[in-house]
Write an enzyme that holds these catalytic residues in place. Structure first.
Site, PDB file in Angstrom:
ATOM      1  N   MET A 366       0.836  -1.081  -0.065  1.00 45.31           N
ATOM      2  CA  MET A 366       0.070  -0.049   0.081  1.00 45.31           C
ATOM      3  C   MET A 366       0.908   1.132   0.183  1.00 45.31           C
ATOM      4  O   MET A 366       0.482   2.274   0.504  1.00 45.31           O
ATOM      5  CB  MET A 366      -0.843  -0.009   1.300  1.00 45.31           C
ATOM      6  CG  MET A 366      -1.819  -1.188   1.073  1.00 45.31           C
ATOM      7  SD  MET A 366      -3.354  -0.803   1.983  1.00 45.31           S
ATOM      8  CE  MET A 366      -2.788  -0.534   3.635  1.00 45.31           C
ATOM      9  N   LEU A 369       6.623   3.029   1.613  1.00 46.16           N
ATOM     10  CA  LEU A 369       7.442   1.899   1.601  1.00 46.16           C
ATOM     11  C   LEU A 369       8.575   2.230   2.698  1.00 46.16           C
ATOM     12  O   LEU A 369       9.232   3.206   3.170  1.00 46.16           O
ATOM     13  CB  LEU A 369       8.104   1.600   0.369  1.00 46.16           C
ATOM     14  CG  LEU A 369       7.171   1.308  -0.840  1.00 46.16           C
ATOM     15  CD1 LEU A 369       8.061   0.940  -1.973  1.00 46.16           C
ATOM     16  CD2 LEU A 369       6.271   0.075  -0.227  1.00 46.16           C
ATOM     17  N   HIS A 373       9.291  -3.675   3.593  1.00 43.66           N
ATOM     18  CA  HIS A 373       8.669  -3.893   2.012  1.00 43.66           C
ATOM     19  C   HIS A 373      10.048  -4.068   1.271  1.00 43.66           C
ATOM     20  O   HIS A 373       9.928  -5.085   0.442  1.00 43.66           O
ATOM     21  CB  HIS A 373       8.082  -2.434   1.551  1.00 43.66           C
ATOM     22  CG  HIS A 373       6.797  -2.284   2.195  1.00 43.66           C
ATOM     23  ND1 HIS A 373       6.709  -0.893   2.907  1.00 43.66           N
ATOM     24  CD2 HIS A 373       5.658  -2.733   2.083  1.00 43.66           C
ATOM     25  CE1 HIS A 373       5.507  -0.870   3.474  1.00 43.66           C
ATOM     26  NE2 HIS A 373       4.808  -1.982   2.986  1.00 43.66           N
ATOM     27  N   GLY A 483       4.543 -10.647   3.458  1.00 46.38           N
ATOM     28  CA  GLY A 483       5.136 -10.375   4.964  1.00 46.38           C
ATOM     29  C   GLY A 483       4.591 -11.218   5.856  1.00 46.38           C
ATOM     30  O   GLY A 483       3.382 -11.413   6.041  1.00 46.38           O
ATOM     31  N   ASP A 486       1.737  -9.516   8.401  1.00 49.34           N
ATOM     32  CA  ASP A 486       0.499  -9.674   8.475  1.00 49.34           C
ATOM     33  C   ASP A 486       0.019 -11.306   8.229  1.00 49.34           C
ATOM     34  O   ASP A 486      -0.068 -11.673   7.143  1.00 49.34           O
ATOM     35  CB  ASP A 486      -0.100  -8.817   7.091  1.00 49.34           C
ATOM     36  CG  ASP A 486       0.252  -7.783   7.582  1.00 49.34           C
ATOM     37  OD1 ASP A 486      -0.528  -6.850   8.083  1.00 49.34           O
ATOM     38  OD2 ASP A 486       1.220  -6.947   7.018  1.00 49.34           O
ATOM     39  N   ARG A 523       2.370   2.503   9.373  1.00 49.36           N
ATOM     40  CA  ARG A 523       1.782   3.432  10.302  1.00 49.36           C
ATOM     41  C   ARG A 523       2.470   3.854  11.492  1.00 49.36           C
ATOM     42  O   ARG A 523       2.043   4.526  12.256  1.00 49.36           O
ATOM     43  CB  ARG A 523       0.615   2.414  10.922  1.00 49.36           C
ATOM     44  CG  ARG A 523      -0.507   2.147   9.944  1.00 49.36           C
ATOM     45  CD  ARG A 523      -1.949   1.296  10.393  1.00 49.36           C
ATOM     46  NE  ARG A 523      -2.956   1.510   9.549  1.00 49.36           N
ATOM     47  CZ  ARG A 523      -3.300   0.629   8.602  1.00 49.36           C
ATOM     48  NH1 ARG A 523      -2.739  -0.590   8.730  1.00 49.36           N
ATOM     49  NH2 ARG A 523      -4.342   0.675   7.938  1.00 49.36           N
TER      50      ARG A 523
HETATM   51  P1  AMP Z   1       1.337  -3.064   3.499  1.00 53.84           P
HETATM   52  O1  AMP Z   1       1.939  -1.692   2.401  1.00 53.84           O
HETATM   53  O2  AMP Z   1       1.473  -2.726   4.772  1.00 53.84           O
HETATM   54  O3  AMP Z   1       0.159  -3.663   2.915  1.00 53.84           O
HETATM   55  O4  AMP Z   1       2.512  -4.276   3.244  1.00 53.84           O
HETATM   56  C1  AMP Z   1       2.660  -4.898   2.151  1.00 53.84           C
HETATM   57  C2  AMP Z   1       3.463  -6.200   2.220  1.00 53.84           C
HETATM   58  O5  AMP Z   1       4.559  -6.041   3.045  1.00 53.84           O
HETATM   59  C3  AMP Z   1       2.695  -7.295   3.134  1.00 53.84           C
HETATM   60  O6  AMP Z   1       2.876  -8.494   2.676  1.00 53.84           O
HETATM   61  C4  AMP Z   1       3.228  -7.029   4.700  1.00 53.84           C
HETATM   62  O7  AMP Z   1       3.045  -8.062   5.088  1.00 53.84           O
HETATM   63  C5  AMP Z   1       4.423  -6.650   4.249  1.00 53.84           C
HETATM   64  N1  AMP Z   1       5.355  -6.215   5.349  1.00 53.84           N
HETATM   65  C6  AMP Z   1       4.736  -4.999   5.949  1.00 53.84           C
HETATM   66  N2  AMP Z   1       5.554  -4.717   6.816  1.00 53.84           N
HETATM   67  C7  AMP Z   1       6.598  -5.563   6.932  1.00 53.84           C
HETATM   68  C8  AMP Z   1       7.481  -5.843   7.928  1.00 53.84           C
HETATM   69  N3  AMP Z   1       8.021  -4.988   8.836  1.00 53.84           N
HETATM   70  N4  AMP Z   1       8.365  -7.077   7.688  1.00 53.84           N
HETATM   71  C9  AMP Z   1       8.238  -7.632   6.728  1.00 53.84           C
HETATM   72  N5  AMP Z   1       7.037  -7.594   5.530  1.00 53.84           N
HETATM   73  C10 AMP Z   1       6.210  -6.342   6.006  1.00 53.84           C
END
Ligand code: AMP
Length: 618
Positions: A366, A369, A373, A483, A486, A523
């Protein structure tokens, strides 16, 4: 009489092959622990002096004599020499059954000792994370010094005991972890020396006498801060986004002449790395980062890969920002840093994908980054020839009253961060492109979507799976990377792919954390300094639960709950110990693996985190 001639019962006869700095010091410490040093090899005069100074009375012998006499052979030779030495002694039939063979190479595990093992010897690898002078000064450095210890499980305690005997702190490391562990230490310790020397040479060239006097207090404070606070304590022009100063620095270093070319190159390289880190940590915005990266670009032909350009027509610049007028950076007509193609529409995506032969990996995000990510991108690169990153804040997965509008959006920053990260295409649709019509066919994620996150956020996972299915269909990757941060989402995506036969491999990547343990998250940018400190309760609670998990479900939950309840300003939404596949709570007597998951509000920010635990009993 010296202990080298009258070993006490139960003590070992130690032989040292290679009385270099490490060998002489470790043998001295083993001797102080009561073992007898029965011989050492010492080819150079410096080694012979070291034997005299640190191992008085120990005979200097040939390698074969040392190995023949010793119950514990300490192989303290250069990394590159080790394999041939071990094999050569095996070819000569010198290894003995039951003999302890210990090497201190950081890079190697015990595989390099396989020829000795084949002859019945017991291979052990220990490596002190310390630099040695080869004098008695080093003896104090051993006290509390971390040692990486690698050995087969049944003999691991022997290696650990040896480390404890010389005053060190054993840290168990897997065979395949050693090269990267060693690279990390070398990068930190050895390259720090180069960096300090470069700063000193630049000061000298500027006419400053005794540069060490200037550098010592500043560098000591910086090192101290970095070790305690990680990158949070970073100061200077890059984190201020001060492009003019960075440009002036480059010009000033360039004016110092060809002898200091390496200083200019080092500055440029580290300032680029610092920019990316500052961007990933939210310390600077995307536009500032893009301007800095423009100024810091490698001059054409200066770096390996220079001359590579962005991927064809439609390629985006990092942020569309030109180098500022006051930039003193050398002009660069070609960049060494490959920029992803930006696709805003399905058509642009299809065109970009058509230019990518071979395997493709997809990372869905989302945006906003961060390094978490990027760890997904790195994993993706290992699995495929090409990487596509999608950036889209999907309204369907936000409930009423959630942070859809406030969610951080910074496409320029995201592109800057992905530039040079080995990403071929960034797919960043807007809402009309993502959902040209209200989707009538919806995905029902099933019961796993009703617990934990799903209970607090009804409809969330239906929205997640809708966009996941859509982007998978548009990109058609061979592998999609998600990741473990989640974890419930990852489990549901796996189920989606299985139940609908989507034919894509799903790869999970471990959680990336800040040095203080906080799980990285877009966040986190919402948190004030005080809230950020409070947010550490989540990872601390998980660690406490994990440590207590050997005592069972109740013990693990109690340990984690204690931490959360003691924390100020943290409102727990759920803390649960669940089956990693079904996400259903584990019963009291459960054994084996579990997933400890937490969600909590810190101020108005809702954070989630989780960890695998081992409930023992298997
Ligand atoms: P998001 O942008 O928050 O939707 O995350 C996109 C992808 O990055 C998802 O697969 C998340 O699980 C992964 N992700 C987010 N934060 C982390 C983190 N701290 N470590 C590993 N993967 C992450």
């Amino acid at each position: 009489m010296s202990s080298s001639t009258t070993p006490r019962p139960g003590r070992l006869g130690v032989g040292v092959v290679g009385a270099g700095r490490v060998g002489a010091v470790l043998a001295n410490a083993l001797r102080a622990a009561g073992h007898a040093v029965v011989g050492a090899t010492a080819v150079t005069e410096a080694s012979r002096d070291r034997v005299d100074a640190l191992l008085p009375g120990v005979p200097v012998l040939t390698v074969e004599e040392v190995v023949e006499r010793a119950e514990l052979v300490l192989l303290t030779v250069p990394d590159d020499v080790l394999p041939d030495l071990v094999r050569g002694l095996a070819d000569l039939g010198r290894w003995q059954p039951g003999q302890l063979v210990v090497h201190t190479s950081g890079r190697h595990g015990t595989a390099v000792l396989a020829p000795a093992r084949a002859a019945g010897a017991i291979p052990l690898a220990i490596h002190p994370a310390m630099t040695f002078t080869g004098t008695s000064l080093d003896l104090n450095r051993l006290s509390g010094c971390p040692f990486a210890v690698t050995a087969a499980a049944p003999v691991l305690p022997i290696a650990q005991a040896l480390v404890v005997e010389v005053g060190g702190e054993p840290v168990v490391l897997g065979e395949d972890q050693r090269p990267a562990y060693h690279a990390a230490l070398a990068h930190g310790a050895n390259h720090l020396v180069t960096l300090v020397a470069q700063a000193g040479r630049a000061l000298t060239a500027t006419g400053v006498e005794e540069p060490g006097r200037y550098l010592e207090p500043l560098l000591t404070a910086a090192l101290d801060g970095a070790l305690r606070g990680g990158e949070q304590d970073l100061t200077g022009p890059v984190v201020r986004g001060d492009v003019g100063t960075v440009g002036a620095h480059l010009a000033a270093l360039a004016s110092l002449g060809p002898d200091l070319e390496d200083v200019l190159a080092g500055y440029r390289h580290l300032a680029r790395a610092t920019t990316r880190r500052a961007l990933a940590a939210g310390r600077i915005g995307g536009a500032a980062a893009a301007r800095l990266l423009d100024v810091l670009v490698e001059p054409a032909g200066a770096a390996p890969g220079a001359g590579e350009t962005a991927g064809g027509p439609g390629a985006a610049t990092a942020a569309g920002a030109a180098a500022p007028a006051d930039s003193a950076a050398p002009a660069a007509s070609a960049t060494a840093v490959v920029e992803p193609v930006l696709a805003r529409t399905r058509r642009e995506l299809a065109a970009a994908l058509a230019a990518l032969p071979g395997r493709t990996a997809l990372v869905m995000t989302m945006g906003a980054l961060h390094d978490g990510h990027l760890s997904l991108v790195r994993a993706a690169r290992e699995r495929a020839d090409h990487v596509v990153v999608s950036v889209y804040v999907n309204p369907l997965q936000f409930g009423p009253g959630e942070d859809l509008d406030a969610y951080p959006r910074d496409l320029d920053g995201d592109l800057a961060l992905l530039t040079g990260a080995g990403v071929d295409v960034v797919f960043a649709p807007d809402d009309a492109e993502a959902y040209p019509a209200e989707p009538l066919v919806r995905i029902d994620p099933g019961p796993v979507a009703d617990v934990l996150e799903g209970r607090t956020r009804p409809g969330h996972f239906a929205g997640v799976l809708q966009i996941v299915a859509k982007v998978l269909a548009l990109v058609r990757p061979d592998v999609a990377v998600f990741g473990e941060k989640d974890a419930q989402q990852l489990a549901l995506v796996r189920t989606l792919v299985r139940d609908l036969d989507l034919g894509v491999e799903i790869l999970g990547v471990p959680i990336r954390r800040e040095p203080d343990g906080l799980a990285m998250s877009s966040r986190n940018a919402y948190l004030s300094t005080r809230e950020r400190t409070r947010a550490l309760a989540l990872s601390r609670a998980l660690a406490a639960g994990r440590d207590a998990a050997g005592g069972g479900v109740v013990a693990a939950l109690a340990a984690a709950t204690d931490v959360l309840e003691a924390a100020d300003g943290v409102e727990t939404d759920y803390l649960a110990l669940v089956d990693p596949d079904t996400f259903l709570p584990l019963p009291e007597g459960a054994t084996g693996p579990g997933l400890l998951a937490v969600a909590a509000r810190v101020g108005t920010t809702r954070l989630i985190d989780n960890t695998r635990v081992d409930l023992g009993g298997q």
